[in-house]
Design an enzyme around this catalytic site. Sequence first.
Site, short mmCIF file in Angstrom:
data_model
loop_
_atom_site.label_atom_id
_atom_site.label_comp_id
_atom_site.label_asym_id
_atom_site.label_seq_id
_atom_site.Cartn_x
_atom_site.Cartn_y
_atom_site.Cartn_z
CD GLU A 243 60.52 8.23 35.75
OE1 GLU A 243 61.69 8.44 36.10
OE2 GLU A 243 60.19 7.99 34.58
CD GLN A 280 29.59 -17.45 44.90
OE1 GLN A 280 29.97 -18.56 44.53
NE2 GLN A 280 29.19 -17.21 46.13
#
Length: 381
Positions: A243, A280
């Site tokens: 699950e 960046q």
Amino acid sequence: MEFSWNEDQQALRAAAREFGARMLTEGVEARDRAAEFSHELWSECAAFGLPGLVVPESLGGLGHDVMTAVAVMEGLGEGAEDNGLVFSLAAHAASVAGPIVDYGTAPQQQQWLPRLASGAAIGAAGVTEPGTGSNALGLTTRAERDGDGWLLNGAKTFVSNAPIADLFLIYARTAPGKLAGLTAFLVPADTPGLSVGKPISKMGLRTSPMAEVFLDACRLEEGAVLGSVGSGGMIFNQTMDVERLLVMAPAVGVMRRLLERCTAHARERNTGNGTLASHQAIAHAIANMELDLEQSRLLLYRAAWAAMRQSTATRESALAKLAVSEAYVRSCRTAMQVFGGYGYTVEYGLERELRDALATPLYVGTSEIQRNLSAGLRGLK
Ligand SMILES: Cc1cc2nc3c(=O)[nH]c(=O)nc-3n(C[C@H](O)[C@H](O)[C@H](O)COP(=O)(O)OP(=O)(O)OC[C@H]3O[C@@H](n4cnc5c(N)ncnc54)[C@H](O)[C@@H]3O)c2cc1C
């Protein structure tokens, strides 16, 4: 080592992604606001075979093994923005249909699997209780012998699908002791003594309904026992191993969707001093999203591989669940940062993605419980 999916698995994942994008995305903002589960869309999912993902073909399902089911759910998660509906499907398939496939008698399988596979019946699993929570195996709902049957008394909480369920898988105590004291019962929703509370309003996954379930002298025949008396703890543990993977596979799909959205947005948006991608800080944040995605995929696939080949895959499954859920939340947070103020608006859908993601380190065992499992298996706890 073999890192490739076969052609069938690739095609199934692509088909699920396409289905999810086409059918399970439009209108999600309104359904989320209204906390609405769509029976119409559930029927569409059923026509696509999704509720019967792991049910054998001979009983009306798709008969997928764990790896293939993971591939399908990942594709679905990537395409579908209705994360709540996808969660409802995964809970139905993994926590109810799956254990009946693995432990049901022939009559139980005949009675329930064709209906669960066709989507005509919806499943819900009741483990968690108000008084025991994370201590799942400490649950106190009692099942006592009553002639040739059983009487169940107790209360479950946070049961996903409860308001729409036709069948409940209820874990109850039949003896003292953690593992061997539990038994799993199949309880049709119309059984006298079973009642469902008001839907619980929640922060995310709002299209997946949830409620408390009360068992008040709920009488069941002997045939309601799934597996054998005293095998509930084992069924719970084995079921959870798979699950965790089926509910986390869509998260990996969402992470890929967010990575693509952030990449496109960073390339496109220019605030007058270059694109976001040219900063960046933003480019690196997106690189970290890709790193989180790739790490998550590897752990998830490795755990699915182990679940298919080993008698237990608790270690692999717990670590995958822990890593994917936390990476998923990080990805949503980063996506919001990359989109700036737009990310905080309802229109862009990212605040909904974050609200949905925040449930993942809680359900199917919290992150702390996954760490407990891992530590316990190394003899640390
Ligand atoms: C969206 C959603 C869907 C769910 N669906 C279902 C469902 O279908 N069926 C079902 O039965 N349940 C379901 N749950 C319940 C879920 O499994 C529980 O919320 C979870 O197990 C935690 O239990 P609790 O909420 O009582 O938290 P508690 O157990 O009270 O825990 C609170 C905090 O303490 C920590 N903690 C508790 N015990 C320990 C410990 N021993 N060591 C370290 N830390 C600990 C927890 O990690 C958590 O951070 C769902 C929950 C959510 C949010």
